[in-house]
Write an enzyme that holds these catalytic residues in place. Structure first.
Site, PDB file in Angstrom:
ATOM      1  N   HIS A 113       0.835  -1.209   0.000  1.00  0.00           N
ATOM      2  CA  HIS A 113       0.000   0.000   0.000  1.00  0.00           C
ATOM      3  C   HIS A 113       0.869   1.257   0.000  1.00  0.00           C
ATOM      4  O   HIS A 113       0.589   2.221  -0.722  1.00  0.00           O
ATOM      5  CB  HIS A 113      -0.907   0.033   1.238  1.00  0.00           C
ATOM      6  CG  HIS A 113      -1.971  -1.004   1.256  1.00  0.00           C
ATOM      7  ND1 HIS A 113      -1.967  -2.049   2.147  1.00  0.00           N
ATOM      8  CD2 HIS A 113      -3.095  -1.163   0.504  1.00  0.00           C
ATOM      9  CE1 HIS A 113      -3.039  -2.800   1.954  1.00  0.00           C
ATOM     10  NE2 HIS A 113      -3.730  -2.282   0.962  1.00  0.00           N
TER      11      HIS A 113
ATOM     12  N   GLN B 108     -18.438  -6.101  -2.397  1.00  0.00           N
ATOM     13  CA  GLN B 108     -17.557  -7.010  -3.134  1.00  0.00           C
ATOM     14  C   GLN B 108     -17.293  -8.315  -2.398  1.00  0.00           C
ATOM     15  O   GLN B 108     -16.501  -9.130  -2.857  1.00  0.00           O
ATOM     16  CB  GLN B 108     -16.237  -6.324  -3.470  1.00  0.00           C
ATOM     17  CG  GLN B 108     -15.331  -6.011  -2.296  1.00  0.00           C
ATOM     18  CD  GLN B 108     -14.181  -5.112  -2.688  1.00  0.00           C
ATOM     19  OE1 GLN B 108     -14.372  -3.940  -3.036  1.00  0.00           O
ATOM     20  NE2 GLN B 108     -12.974  -5.649  -2.652  1.00  0.00           N
TER      21      GLN B 108
END
Length: 282
Positions: free
Chosen positions: A37, A61
């Site tokens: 990240h 999702q």
């Protein structure tokens, strides 16, 4: 670093930046930050004046039997990591801020969402495309950075942007790996010591196929390569194979030969619980 929790709040910040003609890069995440990240955040800083990181565990999702309730989260640590990385805004909205009770709209990139991970997770990519389209409308970024570990997701987002005429440049960032090759993932936190050792088997199998392709003077048939890789995984770990495929890098269609711009992609389950994905250019 500004921490915004509402759409109104972040839009005020964005409006001020746009008045000053600042370029904006969005890094969409579900949090539990690791070095992968941070690499996306740092790349965004190289490309734009301002970096917005969204942190939202998107329920749309996740399938009904998936790990929404147990998905790893640590907001305080994530805030510290983002601030140390030089992020300008961390956008951390509540579910009700993104999805109202009568939310009815879904964005679906039909063909690219079908195979690979989409075969066993039919609602995953429509959920991803929907939340990313919402983030694009909220943040109005000039560009957005996505990791290539989720290669199918990257392809889906690129197609959505093209089809719906979003004025956003999509940047794919190379996979960030641990020293032993394991692709960095928030779900790696689920693994115990033995499972962590087994998790490297997917990287090893993909590397084995890549080496065979690189060393061969002729084009190799895909199916024997994939069978050998699957056998290698099963014999050398406590993992099962969800899929292994050699695909065209642009349209994700299976390729009968490892020829042209293609990748090998795979997903495994460790002890029938933790699901990890990876891919590699051939």
């Amino acid at each position: 670093m500004i921490t915004a929790t509402s759409i109104a709040q972040i839009r005020r910040v964005i409006t001020a930046w746009k008045k000053d003609t600042r370029t904006i890069c969005l890094v969409p995440t579900m949090g539990f930050f690791h070095d992968g990240h941070v690499a996306l955040m740092k790349h965004g800083q190289q490309r734009a004046d301002k970096v917005v990181v969204s942190l939202f565990v998107n329920p749309a999702q996740f399938g009904p039997a998936e790990d929404l309730d147990s998905y790893p989260q640590n907001l305080q640590t994530d805030m510290q990591v983002a601030e140390e990385a030089g992020v300008d805004v961390l956008f951390h909205p509540a579910k009700a801020e993104i999805y109202t009770n009568d939310h009815q709209t879904t964005v679906c990139v039909t063909e690219l969402s079908k195979g690979l991970c989409g075969q066993d997770r039919p609602q995953h990519f429509p959920g991803v495309a929907t939340v990313v389209s919402k983030l694009f409308n909220i943040v109005e970024p000039d560009m957005a950075v996505f990791g290539k570990k989720d290669y199918q997701q990257l392809a889906v987002i690129k197609k959505m942007v093209a089809d719906l005429n979003f004025n956003v440049e999509i940047i794919g960032h190379e996979i960030v790996r641990e020293a032993d090759g394991l692709a960095m993932s928030s779900r790696n936190a689920y693994l115990n010591k033995h499972e962590r050792r087994d998790a490297t088997i997917l990287f090893k199998a993909l590397t084995m196929v890549k080496q065979q392709v690189d060393m061969s003077p002729a084009y190799l048939e895909s199916q024997p390569l994939l069978r050998e890789a699957e056998t290698f995984i099963i014999k050398n770990s406590n993992c099962t194979v969800d899929y292994l495929a050699i695909i065209d890098s642009s349209n994700l269609e299976p390729k009968s030969q490892a020829i042209g711009d293609c990748r090998i992609a795979g997903a495994i389950r460790i002890n029938n619980k933790v699901r990890l994905i990876d891919n590699m250019a051939l």
